[in-house]
Design an enzyme around this catalytic site. Structure first.
Site, short mmCIF file in Angstrom:
data_model
loop_
_atom_site.label_atom_id
_atom_site.label_comp_id
_atom_site.label_asym_id
_atom_site.label_seq_id
_atom_site.Cartn_x
_atom_site.Cartn_y
_atom_site.Cartn_z
N ASP A 177 -6.13 0.72 -8.58
CA ASP A 177 -5.89 1.94 -7.81
C ASP A 177 -6.77 1.91 -6.57
OD1 ASP A 177 -5.80 4.52 -6.81
OD2 ASP A 177 -5.93 5.47 -8.77
N ASN A 216 1.55 7.73 7.50
CA ASN A 216 2.66 7.85 8.47
C ASN A 216 2.09 8.44 9.75
OD1 ASN A 216 3.14 10.89 8.51
ND2 ASN A 216 3.28 10.44 6.31
N GLY A 237 3.21 8.35 -2.36
CA GLY A 237 2.64 7.02 -2.60
C GLY A 237 1.12 7.00 -2.56
N ASP A 249 -0.78 7.24 0.01
CA ASP A 249 -1.29 8.27 0.93
C ASP A 249 -1.59 9.56 0.16
OD1 ASP A 249 -1.87 9.74 3.22
OD2 ASP A 249 0.14 9.59 4.09
N SER A 291 3.41 -0.79 3.71
CA SER A 291 4.86 -0.74 3.99
C SER A 291 5.77 -1.16 2.83
CB SER A 291 5.26 -1.58 5.23
OG SER A 291 4.91 -0.91 6.42
N THR A 292 5.19 -1.64 1.72
CA THR A 292 6.06 -2.21 0.67
C THR A 292 6.47 -1.22 -0.42
OG1 THR A 292 4.24 -3.03 -0.71
CG2 THR A 292 5.06 -4.49 1.03
N TYR A 321 8.25 2.62 2.39
CA TYR A 321 8.79 2.07 3.64
C TYR A 321 9.68 0.84 3.45
CZ TYR A 321 6.31 5.29 6.79
OH TYR A 321 5.88 6.39 7.49
N1 AR6 Z 1 -3.36 2.31 -5.36
C1 AR6 Z 1 -2.88 1.10 -4.93
N2 AR6 Z 1 -1.63 0.90 -4.51
C2 AR6 Z 1 -0.81 1.97 -4.54
C3 AR6 Z 1 -1.21 3.26 -4.97
C4 AR6 Z 1 -2.56 3.40 -5.40
N3 AR6 Z 1 -3.03 4.55 -5.82
N4 AR6 Z 1 -0.14 4.08 -4.87
C5 AR6 Z 1 0.89 3.35 -4.40
N5 AR6 Z 1 0.49 2.07 -4.22
P1 AR6 Z 1 3.30 3.33 -0.19
P2 AR6 Z 1 4.30 2.58 2.48
C6 AR6 Z 1 1.24 0.90 -3.73
O1 AR6 Z 1 4.59 3.99 -0.52
O2 AR6 Z 1 5.40 1.76 1.91
C7 AR6 Z 1 3.63 7.82 2.24
O3 AR6 Z 1 4.42 8.95 2.00
C8 AR6 Z 1 2.74 0.96 -3.83
O4 AR6 Z 1 3.17 0.60 -5.13
O5 AR6 Z 1 2.03 3.99 -0.55
O6 AR6 Z 1 3.51 2.02 3.63
C9 AR6 Z 1 3.06 7.80 3.65
O7 AR6 Z 1 2.72 9.09 4.07
C10 AR6 Z 1 3.13 -0.10 -2.82
O8 AR6 Z 1 2.99 -1.40 -3.38
O9 AR6 Z 1 3.18 3.01 1.40
C11 AR6 Z 1 4.19 7.24 4.44
O10 AR6 Z 1 5.13 8.24 4.77
C12 AR6 Z 1 2.06 0.05 -1.72
O11 AR6 Z 1 1.01 0.79 -2.34
C13 AR6 Z 1 4.82 6.23 3.51
O12 AR6 Z 1 4.48 6.68 2.19
C14 AR6 Z 1 2.53 0.81 -0.49
O13 AR6 Z 1 3.36 1.89 -0.87
C15 AR6 Z 1 4.23 4.87 3.70
O14 AR6 Z 1 4.96 3.95 2.91
#
Ligand code: AR6
Length: 178
Positions: free
Chosen positions: A16, A30, A38, A40, A127-128, A131
């Protein structure tokens, strides 16, 4: 696992992002900087309202954060002293400079870290998630951009990749050891 590039350790852990004991964690944010889902959402919940307050001040002064750019706030209640917020690209199929913009997000986060005297930093897989950037391509860009940066800049002692899933861990592990 750990590999070394000069004076910098590149490490990989499954876990985490909010729990990492490093100087700075990176938030895959974002452009609004007003929080989201996610990672964020998890960062704002773990860090508390201080982070959003600092983001609001930033946006009032500078406007929204463009894709590929980075800014810094405190880490609020988390163990990490700082959060570096960056905006990765939304995946639209690869024809909209997504690869360049994702590389910029890593590069500019590292630049902000160095400018703030940070020695240890942890990245999620930008982004994965929401996004939709394909993990194989994104992980290669992440590893290549970080390797390139730490090859030229010696001040970081650790750059940590934090994956949520075992399958993402395996992809990063292959790239780091190849
Ligand atoms: N610790 C580590 N990795 C994580 C955690 C965590 N607590 N939570 C999620 N992940 P994402 P994005 C992983 O969606 O694609 C938000 O709403 C997740 O499984 O967090 O850049 C922002 O405000 C994935 O592998 O980021 C933006 O609007 C990775 O982190 C948007 O999401 C990235 O997933 C950004 O989307």
């Amino acid at each position: 696992m750990t590999i070394r590039i000069g004076s910098t350790a590149l490490t990989l852990v499954q876990g985490d992002i909010t729990q990492q004991e490093v100087d700075a964690i990176v938030n895959a944010a974002n452009s609004s900087l007003m929080g989201g889902g996610g990672g964020d959402g998890a960062i704002h919940r773990a860090g508390g309202p201080q982070i959003l307050e600092e983001c609001k001040v930033y946006v009032a002064q500078h406007g929204q954060l463009p894709t590929g750019e980075a800014m810094i706030t405190s880490g609020g209640r988390m163990k990490a002293k700082y959060v570096i917020h960056t905006v990765g690209p939304v995946w639209h199929g690869g024809g909209n400079r997504e690869e360049e913009l994702l590389s910029n997000a890593y590069h500019n986060s590292l630049k902000v870290a160095v400018e703030n005297g940070i020695k240890t930093i942890a990245f999620p897989s930008i982004s994965t998630g929401i996004y939709g950037f394909p993990i194989d391509r994104a992980a290669k860009i992440a590893v290549d951009t970080v390797k390139n940066f730490v090859g030229k800049n010696r001040s970081l002692t650790e750059v940590r990749f934090v994956t949520f899933s075992q399958s993402d861990y395996d992809i990063y592990q292959k790239l780091l050891t190849s």
